[in-house]
Scaffold this active site. Structure first.
Site, PDB file in Angstrom:
ATOM      1  N   HIS A  24       0.828  -1.206   0.000  1.00 16.69           N
ATOM      2  CA  HIS A  24       0.000   0.000   0.000  1.00 16.69           C
ATOM      3  C   HIS A  24       0.858   1.249   0.000  1.00 16.69           C
ATOM      4  O   HIS A  24       0.624   2.189  -0.754  1.00 16.69           O
ATOM      5  CB  HIS A  24      -0.926   0.015   1.219  1.00 16.69           C
ATOM      6  CG  HIS A  24      -1.842   1.206   1.240  1.00 16.69           C
ATOM      7  ND1 HIS A  24      -1.440   2.436   1.725  1.00 16.69           N
ATOM      8  CD2 HIS A  24      -3.118   1.358   0.822  1.00 16.69           C
ATOM      9  CE1 HIS A  24      -2.438   3.302   1.603  1.00 16.69           C
ATOM     10  NE2 HIS A  24      -3.466   2.671   1.066  1.00 16.69           N
ATOM     11  N   GLU A  60       8.200   4.889  -2.919  1.00 11.92           N
ATOM     12  CA  GLU A  60       8.756   4.458  -4.194  1.00 11.92           C
ATOM     13  C   GLU A  60       9.435   3.106  -4.021  1.00 11.92           C
ATOM     14  O   GLU A  60       9.933   2.798  -2.940  1.00 11.92           O
ATOM     15  CB  GLU A  60       9.763   5.498  -4.702  1.00 11.92           C
ATOM     16  CG  GLU A  60       9.119   6.832  -5.040  1.00 11.92           C
ATOM     17  CD  GLU A  60      10.123   7.838  -5.585  1.00 11.92           C
ATOM     18  OE1 GLU A  60      11.350   7.557  -5.487  1.00 11.92           O
ATOM     19  OE2 GLU A  60       9.701   8.884  -6.093  1.00 11.92           O
ATOM     20  N   GLY A  85     -10.881  -5.679  -0.975  1.00 11.36           N
ATOM     21  CA  GLY A  85     -11.396  -4.333  -0.795  1.00 11.36           C
ATOM     22  C   GLY A  85     -11.117  -3.519  -2.048  1.00 11.36           C
ATOM     23  O   GLY A  85     -10.775  -4.058  -3.106  1.00 11.36           O
TER      24      GLY A  85
END
Length: 254
Positions: A24, A60, A85
Protein backbone atom coordinates in the site's frame (compact mmCIF):
# COMPACT_ATOMS: atom_id res chain seq x y z
CA UNK A 1 15.11 -44.71 -21.80
CA UNK A 2 16.50 -41.42 -20.59
CA UNK A 3 14.28 -38.42 -21.20
CA UNK A 4 15.68 -35.75 -23.47
CA UNK A 5 16.70 -32.47 -21.94
CA UNK A 6 14.48 -29.66 -23.29
CA UNK A 7 17.24 -27.19 -22.46
CA UNK A 8 20.45 -28.17 -24.32
CA UNK A 9 23.84 -27.43 -22.74
CA UNK A 10 24.55 -23.73 -22.82
CA UNK A 11 20.86 -22.77 -22.83
CA UNK A 12 19.36 -21.64 -19.56
CA UNK A 13 15.86 -22.53 -18.42
CA UNK A 14 13.62 -19.50 -19.09
CA UNK A 15 12.92 -17.38 -16.03
CA UNK A 16 9.45 -17.73 -14.51
CA UNK A 17 7.02 -14.80 -14.59
CA UNK A 18 8.12 -12.03 -12.28
CA UNK A 19 6.51 -11.70 -8.87
CA UNK A 20 5.55 -8.13 -8.05
CA UNK A 21 4.80 -7.47 -4.38
CA UNK A 22 2.19 -4.71 -4.25
CA UNK A 23 2.38 -2.78 -0.99
CA UNK A 24 0.00 0.00 0.00
CA UNK A 25 2.68 2.47 1.06
CA UNK A 26 3.05 4.35 4.32
CA UNK A 27 4.60 7.49 5.76
CA UNK A 28 6.09 5.30 8.49
CA UNK A 29 9.64 4.44 7.36
CA UNK A 30 9.41 1.07 9.11
CA UNK A 31 6.83 -0.06 6.58
CA UNK A 32 9.19 0.27 3.63
CA UNK A 33 11.94 -1.53 5.53
CA UNK A 34 9.50 -4.34 6.37
CA UNK A 35 8.26 -4.97 2.83
CA UNK A 36 11.81 -4.88 1.49
CA UNK A 37 12.80 -7.51 4.05
CA UNK A 38 9.79 -9.61 3.09
CA UNK A 39 10.84 -9.40 -0.56
CA UNK A 40 14.29 -10.69 0.42
CA UNK A 41 12.73 -13.62 2.28
CA UNK A 42 10.72 -14.52 -0.81
CA UNK A 43 13.91 -14.44 -2.90
CA UNK A 44 15.66 -16.70 -0.39
CA UNK A 45 12.86 -19.25 -0.63
CA UNK A 46 12.87 -19.21 -4.45
CA UNK A 47 16.19 -17.88 -5.74
CA UNK A 48 15.41 -18.10 -9.48
CA UNK A 49 12.24 -16.07 -9.18
CA UNK A 50 12.48 -12.37 -10.15
CA UNK A 51 10.91 -10.45 -7.27
CA UNK A 52 10.00 -6.77 -7.52
CA UNK A 53 8.24 -4.26 -5.30
CA UNK A 54 5.67 -1.63 -6.22
CA UNK A 55 3.55 0.69 -4.05
CA UNK A 56 0.03 2.00 -4.58
CA UNK A 57 0.97 5.33 -3.01
CA UNK A 58 3.30 7.19 -0.64
CA UNK A 59 6.48 5.14 -1.26
CA UNK A 60 8.76 4.46 -4.19
CA UNK A 61 8.87 2.60 -6.41
CA UNK A 62 5.26 3.20 -7.34
CA UNK A 63 3.53 0.25 -8.98
CA UNK A 64 3.22 1.90 -12.45
CA UNK A 65 6.97 2.54 -12.48
CA UNK A 66 7.75 -1.05 -11.46
CA UNK A 67 5.48 -2.42 -14.20
CA UNK A 68 6.88 -0.02 -16.80
CA UNK A 69 10.40 -1.26 -16.04
CA UNK A 70 9.27 -4.83 -16.78
CA UNK A 71 8.29 -3.90 -20.33
CA UNK A 72 6.05 -6.55 -21.89
CA UNK A 73 7.27 -9.35 -19.60
CA UNK A 74 4.94 -11.73 -17.77
CA UNK A 75 4.27 -10.83 -14.15
CA UNK A 76 2.06 -11.86 -11.25
CA UNK A 77 1.01 -9.10 -8.87
CA UNK A 78 0.62 -10.29 -5.28
CA UNK A 79 -1.13 -7.68 -3.10
CA UNK A 80 0.38 -7.36 0.36
CA UNK A 81 -3.16 -6.71 1.54
CA UNK A 82 -5.16 -8.97 3.81
CA UNK A 83 -8.72 -8.70 2.52
CA UNK A 84 -10.76 -8.05 -0.60
CA UNK A 85 -11.40 -4.33 -0.80
CA UNK A 86 -11.16 -1.32 -3.10
CA UNK A 87 -7.42 -1.56 -3.71
CA UNK A 88 -7.61 -5.25 -4.60
CA UNK A 89 -10.74 -4.95 -6.73
CA UNK A 90 -10.12 -1.63 -8.50
CA UNK A 91 -6.78 0.11 -8.00
CA UNK A 92 -4.41 -2.79 -8.63
CA UNK A 93 -6.27 -4.31 -11.63
CA UNK A 94 -6.58 -0.90 -13.27
CA UNK A 95 -2.89 -0.12 -12.81
CA UNK A 96 -2.02 -3.57 -14.13
CA UNK A 97 -4.25 -3.16 -17.20
CA UNK A 98 -2.63 0.19 -18.03
CA UNK A 99 0.88 -1.27 -18.05
CA UNK A 100 2.71 -2.90 -20.98
CA UNK A 101 3.45 -6.00 -18.89
CA UNK A 102 1.36 -9.16 -19.30
CA UNK A 103 -0.02 -9.38 -15.80
CA UNK A 104 -2.16 -11.49 -13.51
CA UNK A 105 -3.39 -10.28 -10.12
CA UNK A 106 -3.28 -12.81 -7.30
CA UNK A 107 -5.68 -12.96 -4.38
CA UNK A 108 -4.91 -10.92 -1.25
CA UNK A 109 -3.04 -12.75 1.51
CA UNK A 110 -5.83 -13.54 3.97
CA UNK A 111 -7.63 -15.51 5.23
CA UNK A 112 -5.24 -18.46 5.20
CA UNK A 113 -3.64 -20.87 7.70
CA UNK A 114 -0.20 -19.36 6.97
CA UNK A 115 -1.54 -15.95 7.96
CA UNK A 116 -2.90 -17.45 11.17
CA UNK A 117 0.46 -19.12 11.81
CA UNK A 118 2.08 -15.68 11.64
CA UNK A 119 -0.55 -14.09 13.91
CA UNK A 120 0.01 -16.85 16.45
CA UNK A 121 3.80 -16.48 16.30
CA UNK A 122 3.57 -12.71 16.84
CA UNK A 123 1.30 -13.20 19.86
CA UNK A 124 3.74 -15.69 21.36
CA UNK A 125 6.58 -13.20 20.82
CA UNK A 126 4.50 -10.60 22.69
CA UNK A 127 4.05 -12.88 25.69
CA UNK A 128 1.09 -15.17 24.94
CA UNK A 129 1.38 -18.21 27.19
CA UNK A 130 1.62 -21.43 25.17
CA UNK A 131 1.82 -23.64 28.26
CA UNK A 132 -1.79 -23.25 29.38
CA UNK A 133 -4.49 -25.56 28.01
CA UNK A 134 -7.81 -24.28 26.72
CA UNK A 135 -9.62 -25.03 29.99
CA UNK A 136 -7.21 -22.74 31.84
CA UNK A 137 -7.99 -19.66 29.73
CA UNK A 138 -11.46 -18.47 30.83
CA UNK A 139 -10.17 -14.93 31.28
CA UNK A 140 -8.31 -14.77 27.96
CA UNK A 141 -9.57 -13.36 24.67
CA UNK A 142 -8.16 -11.64 21.60
CA UNK A 143 -9.16 -8.66 19.50
CA UNK A 144 -8.04 -9.08 15.89
CA UNK A 145 -7.19 -5.51 14.84
CA UNK A 146 -7.49 -4.83 11.10
CA UNK A 147 -7.50 -1.71 8.93
CA UNK A 148 -11.18 -1.83 8.01
CA UNK A 149 -13.10 -1.28 4.79
CA UNK A 150 -16.63 -0.44 3.67
CA UNK A 151 -16.57 -3.48 1.39
CA UNK A 152 -18.60 -6.32 2.98
CA UNK A 153 -16.27 -8.92 1.45
CA UNK A 154 -13.36 -7.34 3.30
CA UNK A 155 -15.20 -7.70 6.60
CA UNK A 156 -16.06 -11.30 5.73
CA UNK A 157 -12.37 -12.06 5.15
CA UNK A 158 -11.43 -10.56 8.51
CA UNK A 159 -14.16 -12.52 10.30
CA UNK A 160 -12.88 -15.72 8.71
CA UNK A 161 -9.35 -14.97 9.87
CA UNK A 162 -10.71 -14.35 13.37
CA UNK A 163 -12.43 -17.75 13.36
CA UNK A 164 -9.26 -19.50 12.21
CA UNK A 165 -7.24 -17.74 14.92
CA UNK A 166 -9.84 -18.65 17.56
CA UNK A 167 -9.51 -22.30 16.57
CA UNK A 168 -5.73 -22.01 16.84
CA UNK A 169 -5.75 -20.31 20.26
CA UNK A 170 -8.78 -21.92 21.87
CA UNK A 171 -10.13 -18.54 23.06
CA UNK A 172 -12.67 -16.05 21.68
CA UNK A 173 -11.33 -13.79 18.92
CA UNK A 174 -13.32 -10.70 17.94
CA UNK A 175 -12.47 -8.70 14.78
CA UNK A 176 -12.19 -4.92 15.18
CA UNK A 177 -11.15 -2.11 12.90
CA UNK A 178 -9.03 1.02 12.82
CA UNK A 179 -11.32 2.82 10.35
CA UNK A 180 -14.32 2.54 8.02
CA UNK A 181 -15.97 -0.34 9.92
CA UNK A 182 -17.15 -1.33 13.38
CA UNK A 183 -16.50 -2.27 16.11
CA UNK A 184 -13.42 -0.29 17.00
CA UNK A 185 -10.68 -1.97 18.99
CA UNK A 186 -11.70 -0.05 22.11
CA UNK A 187 -15.33 -1.15 21.75
CA UNK A 188 -14.35 -4.78 21.18
CA UNK A 189 -12.11 -4.76 24.26
CA UNK A 190 -14.93 -3.37 26.40
CA UNK A 191 -17.39 -5.97 25.11
CA UNK A 192 -15.01 -8.84 25.90
CA UNK A 193 -14.27 -7.42 29.35
CA UNK A 194 -18.02 -7.21 30.05
CA UNK A 195 -18.24 -10.92 29.19
CA UNK A 196 -15.67 -11.74 31.89
CA UNK A 197 -12.48 -11.79 29.78
CA UNK A 198 -10.05 -9.79 31.88
CA UNK A 199 -6.93 -10.56 29.84
CA UNK A 200 -7.57 -9.25 26.34
CA UNK A 201 -4.73 -9.25 23.82
CA UNK A 202 -4.69 -7.31 20.56
CA UNK A 203 -3.44 -9.25 17.53
CA UNK A 204 -2.13 -6.88 14.88
CA UNK A 205 -3.53 -7.93 11.49
CA UNK A 206 -1.44 -5.43 9.55
CA UNK A 207 1.25 -6.29 7.02
CA UNK A 208 3.71 -3.70 8.31
CA UNK A 209 4.07 -1.02 11.00
CA UNK A 210 2.13 2.18 10.46
CA UNK A 211 -0.30 4.63 12.00
CA UNK A 212 -3.25 2.23 12.25
CA UNK A 213 -1.16 -0.58 13.70
CA UNK A 214 0.32 1.75 16.31
CA UNK A 215 -3.07 3.19 17.32
CA UNK A 216 -4.60 -0.27 17.72
CA UNK A 217 -1.68 -1.56 19.80
CA UNK A 218 -1.98 1.42 22.14
CA UNK A 219 -5.53 0.35 23.02
CA UNK A 220 -4.49 -3.11 24.24
CA UNK A 221 -5.26 -3.56 27.96
CA UNK A 222 -2.89 -6.51 28.23
CA UNK A 223 -0.47 -7.41 25.44
CA UNK A 224 -0.32 -6.42 21.78
CA UNK A 225 1.48 -8.30 19.05
CA UNK A 226 3.67 -6.78 16.36
CA UNK A 227 2.45 -6.53 12.76
CA UNK A 228 2.83 -9.58 10.54
CA UNK A 229 6.01 -8.25 8.94
CA UNK A 230 8.59 -10.43 7.23
CA UNK A 231 7.84 -13.68 9.06
CA UNK A 232 8.82 -16.75 7.03
CA UNK A 233 5.19 -17.91 6.92
CA UNK A 234 4.30 -14.63 5.22
CA UNK A 235 6.94 -15.25 2.55
CA UNK A 236 5.52 -18.74 2.02
CA UNK A 237 2.02 -17.27 1.76
CA UNK A 238 3.19 -14.80 -0.90
CA UNK A 239 4.59 -17.67 -2.95
CA UNK A 240 1.39 -19.67 -2.45
CA UNK A 241 -0.67 -16.79 -3.86
CA UNK A 242 1.79 -16.45 -6.77
CA UNK A 243 1.58 -20.16 -7.60
CA UNK A 244 -2.22 -20.19 -7.35
CA UNK A 245 -2.48 -17.25 -9.75
CA UNK A 246 -0.29 -19.06 -12.29
CA UNK A 247 -2.38 -22.22 -11.95
CA UNK A 248 -5.50 -20.40 -13.20
CA UNK A 249 -5.84 -20.38 -17.02
CA UNK A 250 -4.95 -16.99 -18.46
CA UNK A 251 -8.43 -16.38 -19.94
CA UNK A 252 -10.04 -17.12 -16.57
CA UNK A 253 -7.60 -14.86 -14.73
CA UNK A 254 -8.23 -12.01 -17.16
Amino acid sequence: MKASNPFPPGRRRPAPPALVLVAHGSRDPRALTTVRTLAERVRELRPRLPVHLGHIELNEPLLPDTLAALGDADAVLVPLLLTRGYHVKRDIPELAAASPARTRVADPLGAHPLLVETLYARLVEAGWDTGTDDAGRPADAVVLAAAGSRDPESAADTRRTARLLADRLGVPVVPAYASAATPTVRTAVRALTARGHHRVAVASCFTAPGRFATQCAEQAPWLASAPLGAHEAMARLVLHRYDRALAIPAATAA
